[in-house]
Motif scaffolding. Structure first.
Motif, PDB file in Angstrom:
ATOM      1  N   ASN A   1      35.988  38.889  63.714  1.00 17.04           N
ATOM      2  CA  ASN A   1      34.657  38.299  63.773  1.00 17.04           C
ATOM      3  C   ASN A   1      33.663  39.268  64.426  1.00 17.04           C
TER       4      ASN A   1
ATOM      5  N   VAL B   1      30.752  27.234  65.662  1.00 17.34           N
ATOM      6  CA  VAL B   1      30.835  27.595  64.242  1.00 17.34           C
ATOM      7  C   VAL B   1      31.107  29.085  64.097  1.00 17.34           C
ATOM      8  N   LEU B   2      30.361  29.893  64.828  1.00 12.85           N
ATOM      9  CA  LEU B   2      30.473  31.345  64.691  1.00 12.85           C
ATOM     10  C   LEU B   2      31.835  31.861  65.157  1.00 12.85           C
TER      11      LEU B   2
ATOM     12  N   GLN C   1      34.533  31.090  62.675  1.00 16.60           N
ATOM     13  CA  GLN C   1      34.182  31.469  61.302  1.00 16.60           C
ATOM     14  C   GLN C   1      35.217  32.369  60.636  1.00 16.60           C
ATOM     15  N   HIS C   2      35.895  33.194  61.411  1.00 23.39           N
ATOM     16  CA  HIS C   2      36.915  34.082  60.858  1.00 23.39           C
ATOM     17  C   HIS C   2      38.330  33.617  61.202  1.00 23.39           C
TER      18      HIS C   2
ATOM     19  N   ASN D   1      28.356  27.091  58.012  1.00 22.71           N
ATOM     20  CA  ASN D   1      29.068  28.191  57.352  1.00 22.71           C
ATOM     21  C   ASN D   1      30.455  28.306  58.004  1.00 22.71           C
ATOM     22  N   THR D   2      31.342  27.429  57.586  1.00 23.96           N
ATOM     23  CA  THR D   2      32.664  27.300  58.176  1.00 23.96           C
ATOM     24  C   THR D   2      33.571  28.456  57.758  1.00 23.96           C
ATOM     25  N   ASN D   3      34.780  28.484  58.334  1.00 24.39           N
ATOM     26  CA  ASN D   3      35.710  29.550  57.966  1.00 24.39           C
ATOM     27  C   ASN D   3      36.127  29.433  56.499  1.00 24.39           C
TER      28      ASN D   3
ATOM     29  N   HIS E   1      33.292  31.051  54.634  1.00 22.02           N
ATOM     30  CA  HIS E   1      33.178  32.475  54.953  1.00 22.02           C
ATOM     31  C   HIS E   1      34.302  33.291  54.319  1.00 22.02           C
TER      32      HIS E   1
ATOM     33  N   ALA F   1      25.251  30.509  61.179  1.00 25.43           N
ATOM     34  CA  ALA F   1      26.036  29.318  61.502  1.00 25.43           C
ATOM     35  C   ALA F   1      25.814  28.212  60.481  1.00 25.43           C
TER      36      ALA F   1
END
Length: 289
Positions: free
Chosen positions: A153, A192-193, A196-197, A212-214, A217, A235
């Motif tokens: 990330n 969220v951030l 995310q990964h 913007n979920t994993n 992404h 996010a």
């Protein structure tokens, strides 16, 4: 259905917890440091969840990229990020000495304004880094890994991070939005951030249309151009919805592979972190994506 509800409750609960933490520390002069500690806690939580509920077990195994991810974390988010946050208000005052005045609005209104402006600036910067070869030479570092897990990330070229920060965080300051509103946005978007990964088998369902979920992404990190040029949001996925860059297939599937597009295979491997840093200044730079 139960797993989807549990995933949604988990994410919304983390966002609510960060909102409470922000509210409780709003008068604390060390609020920034407290929120940074919470970020480290979220990173640790994500790392634990990857071991307990992995999406792909092989993604939990190192591929020679971990050292570079840790180096990027220390360089970009340990040193550079702090400097950018400190210098940004001074830069705004230097560039716009007569245009900047404090926004006369309640903090919650400023948080909403900050969210819209930051998310748009982030979307624009991300889109541009995929659109223009010179910028892609910087951003390719982030896409070079062939697995997704918590620590990559943070794998960004320093100049990529500088451009992202300028486009995302300087405009709201220039508009007179209070720094504390930016800090509130940072706190609320943090769960969220930082997930995310993550290599975790979440099922966020309808939340995939907002955040913007994993799951979303992963499509952005696909080696297929029609998938990897979507979901540019930070996010939120708001501006992708508006500009037609949102991608979320109706049938739950996964990208066939993660990494760079075929046209960027000359880019240094994740194991070569120093070569990746130097790549934008090399003669081989700036080929097609």
């Amino acid at each position: 259905m139960k797993k989807s509800i549990a995933s949604q409750a988990f994410l919304l609960g983390l966002i609510a917890a960060m909102a409470v933490l922000f509210a409780l520390t709003v008068e604390n002069p060390s609020q920034d440091m407290i929120l940074s500690g919470a970020a480290l806690g979220l990173i640790a939580l994500s790392l634990v969840l990857e071991r307990l509920f992995p999406l792909h077990k092989d993604w939990n195994e190192g591929q020679g990229d971990t050292a570079g991810d840790l180096a990027a974390f220390a360089l970009v988010f340990g040193a550079l990020d702090s400097g950018l946050k400190y210098l940004s208000p001074f830069l705004i005052l230097a560039l716009l000495p007569d245009m900047t005045q404090a926004m006369a609005a309640p903090l919650w209104v400023q948080v909403i304004a900050a969210t819209l402006v930051i998310e748009f600036g982030s979307w624009l910067s991300h889109w541009a880094h995929h659109r223009y070869p010179g910028l892609w030479a910087l951003h390719a570092m982030h896409h070079s890994t062939e697995r997704l897990y918590t620590l990559n990330n943070f794998r960004f070229h320093p100049l990529n991070h500088v451009f992202n920060h300028i486009l995302a965080f300087l405009p709201p300051l220039a508009l007179g939005i209070a720094p504390q509103a930016l800090l509130a946005y940072t706190a609320l978007s943090m769960p969220v951030l930082l997930l995310q990964h993550s290599n975790v088998r979440f099922e966020f369902g309808i939340l995939n249309t907002v955040f913007n979920t994993n799951a979303l992404h992963r499509w952005h990190h696909s080696t297929a151009p029609k998938e990897g040029t979507k979901n540019f949001g930070r996010a939120l996925i708001l501006w992708d919805q508006l500009f037609g860059t949102y991608y979320n297939p109706a049938k739950p599937t996964e990208p066939a592979s993660i990494g760079l597009f075929r046209t960027s295979k000359a880019y240094p491997k994740p194991q070569n972190f120093l070569r990746q840093l130097a790549w934008p200044f090399s003669k081989s730079c700036c080929a097609a994506r």
